[in-house]
Scaffold this motif. Structure first.
Motif, PDB file in Angstrom:
ATOM      1  N   ILE A  95      20.770  47.427   9.086  1.00  0.00           N
ATOM      2  CA  ILE A  95      21.855  48.321   9.508  1.00  0.00           C
ATOM      3  C   ILE A  95      21.323  49.730   9.769  1.00  0.00           C
ATOM      4  N   ASP A  96      20.419  50.197   8.901  1.00  0.00           N
ATOM      5  CA  ASP A  96      19.850  51.526   9.107  1.00  0.00           C
ATOM      6  C   ASP A  96      19.150  51.621  10.440  1.00  0.00           C
ATOM      7  N   GLN A  97      18.362  50.599  10.796  1.00  0.00           N
ATOM      8  CA  GLN A  97      17.618  50.626  12.061  1.00  0.00           C
ATOM      9  C   GLN A  97      18.570  50.504  13.251  1.00  0.00           C
ATOM     10  N   VAL A  98      19.650  49.725  13.079  1.00  0.00           N
ATOM     11  CA  VAL A  98      20.609  49.599  14.182  1.00  0.00           C
ATOM     12  C   VAL A  98      21.281  50.933  14.444  1.00  0.00           C
ATOM     13  N   VAL A  99      21.727  51.606  13.368  1.00  0.00           N
ATOM     14  CA  VAL A  99      22.447  52.870  13.545  1.00  0.00           C
ATOM     15  C   VAL A  99      21.523  53.989  14.015  1.00  0.00           C
ATOM     16  N   SER A 100      20.339  54.040  13.445  1.00  0.00           N
ATOM     17  CA  SER A 100      19.451  55.162  13.733  1.00  0.00           C
ATOM     18  C   SER A 100      18.637  54.978  15.003  1.00  0.00           C
ATOM     19  N   THR A 101      18.319  53.732  15.365  1.00  0.00           N
ATOM     20  CA  THR A 101      17.384  53.532  16.472  1.00  0.00           C
ATOM     21  C   THR A 101      17.966  52.688  17.587  1.00  0.00           C
ATOM     22  N   ALA A 102      18.413  51.497  17.258  1.00  0.00           N
ATOM     23  CA  ALA A 102      18.735  50.518  18.301  1.00  0.00           C
ATOM     24  C   ALA A 102      19.931  50.959  19.142  1.00  0.00           C
ATOM     25  N   LEU A 103      21.044  51.333  18.498  1.00  0.00           N
ATOM     26  CA  LEU A 103      22.226  51.703  19.289  1.00  0.00           C
ATOM     27  C   LEU A 103      22.044  53.023  20.031  1.00  0.00           C
ATOM     28  N   PRO A 104      21.430  54.082  19.395  1.00  0.00           N
ATOM     29  CA  PRO A 104      21.218  55.304  20.181  1.00  0.00           C
ATOM     30  C   PRO A 104      20.337  55.084  21.395  1.00  0.00           C
ATOM     31  N   GLU A 105      19.421  54.141  21.304  1.00  0.00           N
ATOM     32  CA  GLU A 105      18.550  53.872  22.454  1.00  0.00           C
ATOM     33  C   GLU A 105      19.288  53.089  23.544  1.00  0.00           C
ATOM     34  N   SER A 106      20.332  52.375  23.188  1.00  0.00           N
ATOM     35  CA  SER A 106      21.001  51.483  24.139  1.00  0.00           C
ATOM     36  C   SER A 106      21.896  52.263  25.094  1.00  0.00           C
ATOM     37  N   LYS A 107      21.871  51.876  26.330  1.00  0.00           N
ATOM     38  CA  LYS A 107      22.731  52.445  27.358  1.00  0.00           C
ATOM     39  C   LYS A 107      23.754  51.414  27.873  1.00  0.00           C
ATOM     40  N   SER A 108      23.762  50.272  27.242  1.00  0.00           N
ATOM     41  CA  SER A 108      24.620  49.180  27.719  1.00  0.00           C
ATOM     42  C   SER A 108      25.918  49.141  26.919  1.00  0.00           C
ATOM     43  N   PRO A 109      27.084  49.288  27.586  1.00  0.00           N
ATOM     44  CA  PRO A 109      28.353  49.182  26.858  1.00  0.00           C
ATOM     45  C   PRO A 109      28.540  47.812  26.191  1.00  0.00           C
ATOM     46  N   GLU A 110      28.026  46.803  26.828  1.00  0.00           N
ATOM     47  CA  GLU A 110      28.185  45.458  26.271  1.00  0.00           C
ATOM     48  C   GLU A 110      27.439  45.337  24.959  1.00  0.00           C
ATOM     49  N   GLN A 111      26.241  45.920  24.901  1.00  0.00           N
ATOM     50  CA  GLN A 111      25.494  45.863  23.643  1.00  0.00           C
ATOM     51  C   GLN A 111      26.231  46.613  22.541  1.00  0.00           C
ATOM     52  N   ASN A 128      32.379  63.180  22.525  1.00  0.00           N
ATOM     53  CA  ASN A 128      32.017  63.377  23.929  1.00  0.00           C
ATOM     54  C   ASN A 128      30.725  62.666  24.312  1.00  0.00           C
ATOM     55  N   SER A 129      30.599  61.434  23.854  1.00  0.00           N
ATOM     56  CA  SER A 129      29.430  60.652  24.256  1.00  0.00           C
ATOM     57  C   SER A 129      29.736  59.954  25.573  1.00  0.00           C
ATOM     58  N   ALA A 130      28.765  59.152  26.026  1.00  0.00           N
ATOM     59  CA  ALA A 130      28.957  58.428  27.295  1.00  0.00           C
ATOM     60  C   ALA A 130      30.081  57.415  27.187  1.00  0.00           C
ATOM     61  N   PHE A 131      30.450  57.070  25.964  1.00  0.00           N
ATOM     62  CA  PHE A 131      31.480  56.040  25.765  1.00  0.00           C
ATOM     63  C   PHE A 131      32.801  56.630  25.269  1.00  0.00           C
ATOM     64  N   SER A 132      33.005  57.958  25.443  1.00  0.00           N
ATOM     65  CA  SER A 132      34.211  58.580  24.895  1.00  0.00           C
ATOM     66  C   SER A 132      35.481  58.018  25.534  1.00  0.00           C
ATOM     67  N   GLY A 133      35.476  57.794  26.807  1.00  0.00           N
ATOM     68  CA  GLY A 133      36.687  57.284  27.490  1.00  0.00           C
ATOM     69  C   GLY A 133      36.733  55.781  27.595  1.00  0.00           C
ATOM     70  N   ASN A 134      35.902  55.119  26.850  1.00  0.00           N
ATOM     71  CA  ASN A 134      35.864  53.644  26.929  1.00  0.00           C
ATOM     72  C   ASN A 134      37.170  53.054  26.384  1.00  0.00           C
ATOM     73  N   PHE A 135      37.818  52.248  27.243  1.00  0.00           N
ATOM     74  CA  PHE A 135      39.114  51.647  26.911  1.00  0.00           C
ATOM     75  C   PHE A 135      39.012  50.760  25.674  1.00  0.00           C
ATOM     76  N   ASN A 136      38.033  49.916  25.654  1.00  0.00           N
ATOM     77  CA  ASN A 136      37.903  48.963  24.537  1.00  0.00           C
ATOM     78  C   ASN A 136      37.598  49.674  23.223  1.00  0.00           C
ATOM     79  N   LEU A 137      36.750  50.703  23.314  1.00  0.00           N
ATOM     80  CA  LEU A 137      36.374  51.390  22.085  1.00  0.00           C
ATOM     81  C   LEU A 137      37.553  52.164  21.510  1.00  0.00           C
ATOM     82  N   GLN A 138      38.361  52.787  22.394  1.00  0.00           N
ATOM     83  CA  GLN A 138      39.548  53.471  21.902  1.00  0.00           C
ATOM     84  C   GLN A 138      40.499  52.482  21.211  1.00  0.00           C
ATOM     85  N   ASN A 139      40.706  51.316  21.860  1.00  0.00           N
ATOM     86  CA  ASN A 139      41.540  50.277  21.229  1.00  0.00           C
ATOM     87  C   ASN A 139      40.971  49.895  19.871  1.00  0.00           C
ATOM     88  N   LEU A 140      39.673  49.717  19.839  1.00  0.00           N
ATOM     89  CA  LEU A 140      39.032  49.267  18.620  1.00  0.00           C
ATOM     90  C   LEU A 140      39.145  50.320  17.524  1.00  0.00           C
TER      91      LEU A 140
END
Length: 1339
Positions: A862-878, A906-918
């Motif tokens: 979980i630490d590596q996912v939060v600190s490294t993997a997700l910040p590096e990802s640019k894919s909304p699906e991931q 104000n990240s790249a996913f701020s206006g993401n419909f699914n994330l707001q729902n979630l």
């Protein structure tokens, strides 16, 4: 055959087969509306007659009219006649050899006041040029009491030529057919007769009367002729009847007439009289002598011949006449006349006649003897003709017993074969042969007729009985000595089983019939002695004989045959062993061949048994025998095809045998997995050619095993490489790599693998092996692992784990080997690589596995996912997959922090419909206090779906805010109504938004809460008519019909439903707005007015119901409604229009109850004309004490056109109960229209004895009338009336009771009474009665 008579047509229908009815003719007009009583046809079915009856003339209707239709089938014409009965007959007219067809018919007509009864006899279809029957006619004399009687049937006796005419009232008329002379008349039945049928066997007829009696009427043979000659004084008719019917009683007349004719030299007439004399009284030797005594005139036929000629034309001669006539013919040498007469059966045969004819013709004499049953003469004649077979047949037929032994000896001297046939016929006689079989056989043998004796015995001995044992032995002995072939054939047929078998066996051995001898010997030494003569025994027969021996005897005999001559008898022994191996036992046969070391025999024996055996030992022995006899090809075949031999044992045997051909060994080793042993054997014995052949041609798939064994045997690498390359693509790579890898000789395959790759091979095993070689040689393995698409990631990754874990990760990542990659990264603490792989993989199952609480490495991941993997990802699906995984793993707090960071910062996913729902949904689940803030701050989420989730989570205010924010007003008001349960806020909200759908929801809620008026107002505002059923029910329950009227008027503008219009009428009625009802039903509407009217009536809203029933013209209901409203005159008018019995009764009964008797009578008159309703009306009046009104009603009913017996009877019953003074007058006036039994019961109950007596008299119950008068004389007795009753009673005892009655009550009138009864009573008994009363009267 059946005759079918329809209204218009007559058919004939044959009862045989499946034929259809055949139309014969159409009915004529005179039979229209007639009752058909008879239908007949003549014997030839050429003439048909149909008879019917119809009502008589108006001036005499009781005399029934008869009509007849005569139809000719040949002419297809009909003739209509007046007749009541008819019948056909056949009559032979003198001078005409063909019989004539006659019809006789009886008529009875009424014309000009006169009754005419006639019987007619007419010929039909007279034969041209032939004498015809002259028409006859006679009167039918009916007695005065039978003037209206008429004929119903006619039968003609063919035996007596008499006509029987039967009338309806049972009269029988008998007439002579030839002359139509009346013979007899009498009444044969007191009851009417309606059916007759001919009784041909007795010359009479059967009849059936109305009582059901079956009568048989016929002529008394003994008295008819004397009756006609004496009573009727008709001598000619008496003689004719006697002649026609062969009847007694006319003997003297016939003899007297014969003498008169003879005296007048009328010899022809005398001959005819004698020929036709009844019972043959003149057919005597005296008559013949009388004709013989007449001198013959020159040129004339002798009277005797005239006599015989007349007899021949009439029929058959008796024995004496036949003998005398034949003597004349034989003397004149006219044998052909005798033959013709015999053929025509004109002569009676006798032994004397046969003796006479034998002088001129033996054949004709034989026929006469047979007919005369002169048995000895017949047998003698057959013997003379040598027709011996006919002797037996004839003797059996007539029960005669000739001397059979003498006959047989006689036949033997001249015809041996005939003697055989004769003897056989004797053997088939019932009761057995009259001559013993042995005696017959000796007769044949005495003359050396062996073949004939054999033929006879073979036929008679077919039953194969124990008592014929001696004869069976005898026939075999004589043939074995003289004709052995015949004996052999007899034994072959197996027809005998009781002869002396040891004796026959010896004779067979002497005759050279060794097979038969073997079949009959029962001792083993005898069998052994005979069986060695194989040179003289058919091999197949010998083989079959072995099948009859026991196992032990068969093996002993086989052993002897092998001992005597092994070479010559081997094939027979092999054949026996093949044929009977199951009985002998395979092991015993094998031991026998092995005992004599006959591998050849063993080979041939087992070869036939091999295909049906699964015994491994059998298959091995066969392989062994074939190998030792040099049958290498057979060894190769069996080792290749058989599945049952012991592979290990066979392999060892073949290795020890060292056959020059290694193919059998190759077959065994290849099939049963002995490839290493095979390779070792071939390599050590320098049979490298067979190794190459096996690998290249037999089974390339086993090449790895061969290579492995060669490596173990330290074979040169060049031979091995050459062997591998020779197979190439046929070689299985995986096992080959496995074999080389086990021996650490993988590099040996480098050249082979590169060669396969260069040829374009995509086999995964090829690339796996090549990859392992590259990894071991460290020849840029990363490039191979990332670029080669063919290797198996799991196999190569596993191979890399101990050598280089990072290379294993590369291989696993390429093949998405999740479990293997997780294991290797956990094991080697490569969590960063693992986190990147899991995020990129986006697999829910993989996320579930790594986030499982039981995973000890979950925190590091979980630490590596939060600190490294997700910040590096640019894919909304991931990102979405990761978020879902956190949700699935139930990590809400970590997920909220992650989503706030992603969505709110104000990240790249701020206006993401699914994330707001979630984010909102997660907050609803994990931290509801943040939900309202998120609703206000976020805009791009799914309002309807999130609102529903909020409702489910019981966050009603948040849900209301969401629906309100997204203008989902219906959902919003539903939250207020269903969840917050505030109708006031809902009404306020509805006024604010002013939407029909919102008002509709508010109305439904108000309706559920029982606020009916408010709900109706809301429905009207919503303009919603969909819930009209619920609104109607609620309004009726709440009794708010004014509001319901307003609502239904709105609904009618939207829907056309019968329920709506019907309820609107009902609502008007409930608020007493009758004027609106009248206006409404005049307008177009779809109301079910009948149902509405019934409902209003049931709820006592009669005024409204009256409007409805009057409008729909339901007069029955209207009448009942008016009754309820006490408007009786209108009810009567409506009932008159309804004209229904039920309605009339309801109105009538209501008027009676209201004492409106005038109106009740109007109704009652329409009811009492119905028989079924009369009694109900009467009981209703009487139960309420309205007797006078009921009588008035019934009296009025007498004048109705539809007045029936029930009205008259019921009025009589009422008079009997309530107005007895009118009863007698009523009875006398309407006695024919009363139900007298019912009125009798009423008078009896009310004790009106005078009226009761009168009713009994009218009903012909005179016994009851007399009893009533005597029992109730003060009221019922009247002297004149009682006298009339007394003479009509049926019970005789009542006469004497009447005498007692008059003696007690009216002694002064006793004489008058006794004068009436004088002819009906026993005077002695009357005198006794009067003496007991001490009264003396003059009788």
């Amino acid at each position: 055959m059946l005759g079918l008579v329809t209204q218009t047509t007559v058919y004939h229908w044959s009862i045989e087969g499946d034929s259809e009815p055949t139309k014969m003719f159409e009915r004529t007009a005179n039979l229209v509306n007639n009752q058909i009583i008879n239908y007949k046809c003549d014997p030839s079915e050429k003439w048909l007659v149909l008879i019917g009856i119809a009502p008589g003339a108006p001036e005499r209707p009781q005399l029934v009219k008869g009509n007849m239709q005569l139809f000719s089938v040949d002419q297809q014409r009909s003739q209509a006649l007046e007749a009541h009965a008819a019948s056909f007959a056949q009559f032979k007219v003198p001078g005409n050899e063909n019989p004539s067809t006659l019809i006789s018919f009886a008529t009875k007509t009424f014309n000009a006041g006169q009754i005419t009864s006639k019987l007619h006899v007419i010929e039909l279809g007279a034969q041209p040029g032939k004498p015809s029957f002259s028409k006859k006619q006679a009167d039918l004399f009916f007695p005065p009491d039978f003037q209206d009687d008429f004929p119903v049937a006619m039968q003609i006796s063919h035996k007596y030529s008499l006509i029987y005419v039967i009338t309806k009232l049972g009269l029988l008329f008998v007439y002579d057919l030839e002359t139509a002379t009346a013979v007899y008349r009498n009444r044969i039945s007191p009851d009417p007769i309606f059916l007759t049928s001919e009784a041909s066997s007795v010359g009479g007829f059967y009849s059936i009367n109305r009582r059901g009696q079956v009568l048989l009427a016929t002529v008394n043979d003994a008295t008819i002729v004397p009756f006609v000659s004496g009573q009727l004084n008709n001598l000619e008719l008496a003689v004719n009847l006697a002649k026609r019917g062969n009847l007694p009683g006319a003997e003297n007349l016939v003899v007297q007439r014969f003498q008169e004719l003879f005296a007048q030299t009328k010899y022809k007439e005398a001959a005819e009289l004698a020929a036709e004399s009844p019972q043959g009284i003149l057919r005597t030797p005296d008559t013949v002598a009388k004709f013989q005594s007449v001198p013959v005139q020159a040129g004339q036929t002798p009277p005797l011949l005239q006599y015989f000629g007349t007899l021949l034309t009439r029929g058959k001669l008796n024995a004496f006449e036949s003998l005398e006539l034949s003597r004349l013919v034989v003397n004149q040498n006219k044998k052909n006349l005798l033959e013709n007469w015999l053929a025509e059966d004109k002569l009676e045969c006798s032994e004397e006649l046969g003796d006479l004819v034998k002088t001129v013709d033996n054949d004709l004499a034989l026929k006469i003897y047979i007919k005369a049953r002169a048995t000895p003469k017949v047998v003698a004649a057959f013997a003379e003709r040598r027709e011996f077979d006919k002797i037996l047949i004839y003797s059996k037929q007539v029960g005669y017993t000739p001397d059979y032994l003498f006959l047989l000896q006689t036949i033997l001297r001249t015809d041996p074969q005939g003697a055989v046939n004769f003897a056989l016929m004797m053997s088939q006689m019932e009761g057995g042969s009259p001559v013993d079989y042995n005696t017959i056989t000796d007769l044949f043998l005495q003359r050396n007729l062996i073949r004939e004796a054999t033929a006879f015995l073979l036929d008679v001995l077919k039953p194969n009985l124990p008592e014929h044992a001696f004869l069976q032995t005898k026939v075999l002995e004589i043939n074995l000595v003289t004709f052995p072939n015949v004996a052999d054939a007899i034994l072959a047929n197996g027809m005998f089983s009781h002869y002396d078998r040891p004796r026959i066996a010896q004779l067979c051995e002497k005759a050279g019939l060794y097979v038969r001898a073997l079949q009959h010997y029962t001792e083993l030494p005898d069998v052994k002695r005979v069986i060695v003569n194989t040179h003289a025994i058919e091999p197949q027969a010998l083989v079959e004989f072995f099948g009859t021996l026991s196992r032990e005897w068969a093996l002993e005999c086989m052993k002897d045959l092998l001992l005597v001559n092994l070479r010559a008898n081997l094939q027979i022994i092999v054949q026996v062993a093949k044929e009977y191996c199951e009985q002998l036992g395979v092991d015993a046969c094998i031991k026998l061949f092995e005992q004599f070391k006959s591998y050849e025999g063993l080979y041939f024996f087992l070869g036939s048994y091999l295909s049906s055996s699964e015994d491994p030992d059998i298959h091995f022995k066969y392989i062994e025998a074939a190998a030792k006899t040099g049958q290498i090809k057979e060894v190769e075949r069996v080792t290749r095809e058989s599945n049952f031999y012991d592979a290990e044992k066979t392999k060892n045997f073949l290795m020890e045998a060292k056959l020059p051909d290694a193919r059998p060994l190759i077959n065994v080793c290849d099939r049963f997995g002995f490839v290493p042993d095979l390779t070792h054997y071939l390599y050590t014995n320098n049979m490298l050619r067979y190794i190459e052949g096996y690998v290249q041609k037999v089974n390339p798939g086993n090449a790895p095993l061969v290579v492995g064994q060669l490596l173990d045997d330290e074979c040169p690498e060049d031979f091995i490489k050459g062997l591998i390359l020779s197979v190439r693509s046929l070689l299985p790579v995986e096992p080959l790599v496995e074999e080389c890898e086990k021996r650490n000789r993988l590099r040996l395959l480098t050249q082979f693998l590169e060669h396969l790759v260069s040829e374009g091979s995509q086999d995964v095993h090829v690339h796996n092996a090549l990859g392992k070689i590259i990894i071991d040689s460290n020849n840029n393995p990363e490039h191979f692992l990332t670029t080669n698409p063919y290797y198996d990631s799991r196999v190569v990754g596993k191979y890399c784990e101990k050598r280089d874990p990072t290379l294993a990760v590369v291989a696993y990542r390429r093949g998405q080997c999740d479990d293997e990659l997780i294991n290797v990264t956990n094991k080697n603490s490569l969590f960063k690589l693992q986190a990147r792989y899991v995020v990129e993989r986006m697999d829910a199952d993989l996320w579930e596995k790594v986030l499982n609480p039981e995973n000890e490495y979950r925190r590091q991941l979980i630490d590596q996912v939060v600190s490294t993997a997700l910040p590096e990802s640019k894919s909304p699906e991931q990102v979405s997959a990761a978020v879902k995984a956190f949700m699935t793993a139930d990590l809400p707090h970590e997920l909220i922090e992650l989503l706030e960071k992603i969505v709110l910062q104000n990240s790249a996913f701020s206006g993401n419909f699914n994330l707001q729902n979630l984010l909102i949904l997660t907050a609803i689940k994990a931290d509801p206090s943040r939900v309202m803030d998120y609703i206000n701050r976020l805009d791009n989420f799914d309002g309807p779906a999130v609102g529903e989730v909020a409702v489910e989570a019981q966050l009603y205010e948040e849900a209301f805010a969401i629906f309100k924010k997204f203008n989902l007003n219906v959902q919003a008001v539903n939250v207020l109504l269903d969840n917050i349960r505030s109708i006031d806020r809902a009404v306020e909200f509805a006024f604010r938004v002013e939407e029909d759908a919102v008002w509709s929801q508010v109305a439904k809620a108000q309706l559920r809460e029982g606020l009916v008026s408010d709900a109706i107002e809301s429905f009207i505002r919503a303009d919603d008519a969909t819930q009209f059923l619920d609104v109607i029910q609620a309004a009726e329950d709440g009794d708010v019909y004014p509001d319901l009227v307003r609502y239904l008027l709105m609904v009618r503008q939207k829907v056309k439903e019968p329920k709506v219009d019907s309820e609107l009428i009902y609502a008007y009625a409930k608020i007493d707005r009758l004027g609106e009802i009248e206006e409404f039903i005049l307008m177009p509407n779809v109301a079910n007015l009948q149902n509405v009217g019934d409902r209003l009536f049931d709820e006592d809203l009669y005024e409204a119901a009256k409007i409805i029933f009057a409008f729909i013209s339901n007069w029955a209901k209207l009448a009942v409604t008016l009754v309820r409203l006490k408007q009786f005159q209108g009810a009567v008018d409506a009932a008159r229009k309804a004209n229904s019995a039920k309605t009339w009764k309801e109105v009538c009964f209501a008027c009676v109850d209201a004492e409106e008797f005038r109106l009740a009578q109007i109704c009652g008159l329409n009811i009492i004309v119905q028989v079924d309703d009369l009694e109900e009306v009467s009981e209703y009046y009487q139960n309420r004490g309205c007797f006078n009104e009921l009588i008035s009603l019934m009296e009025s009913g007498l004048g109705l056109e539809r007045a029936h017996m029930g009205i008259f009877t019921e009025l009589g019953v009422l008079y009997a109960r309530y107005r007895p003074e009118k009863l007698m007058e009523h009875i006398k006036l309407f006695s024919t229209r009363l139900n007298i039994p019912k009125l009798i019961r009423a008078c009896d109950e009310q004790q009106h004895w005078k009226e009761l007596t009168y009713l009994y008299i009218q009903y012909d119950e005179f016994d009851n009338a007399a009893t009533t008068v005597m029992n109730h004389s003060p009221e019922a007795w009247d002297h004149m009336q009682f006298k009339d009753i007394a003479v009509k009673v049926a019970n005789v005892e009542l006469y004497y009771k009447a005498v007692h009655f008059y003696l007690q009550e009216h002694p002064d009138l006793i004489n008058d009474m006794l004068n009436v009864l004088a002819l009906r009573v026993d005077h002695t008994r009357v005198v006794d009665i009067m003496r007991k009363r001490l009264v003396i009267c003059v009788l």
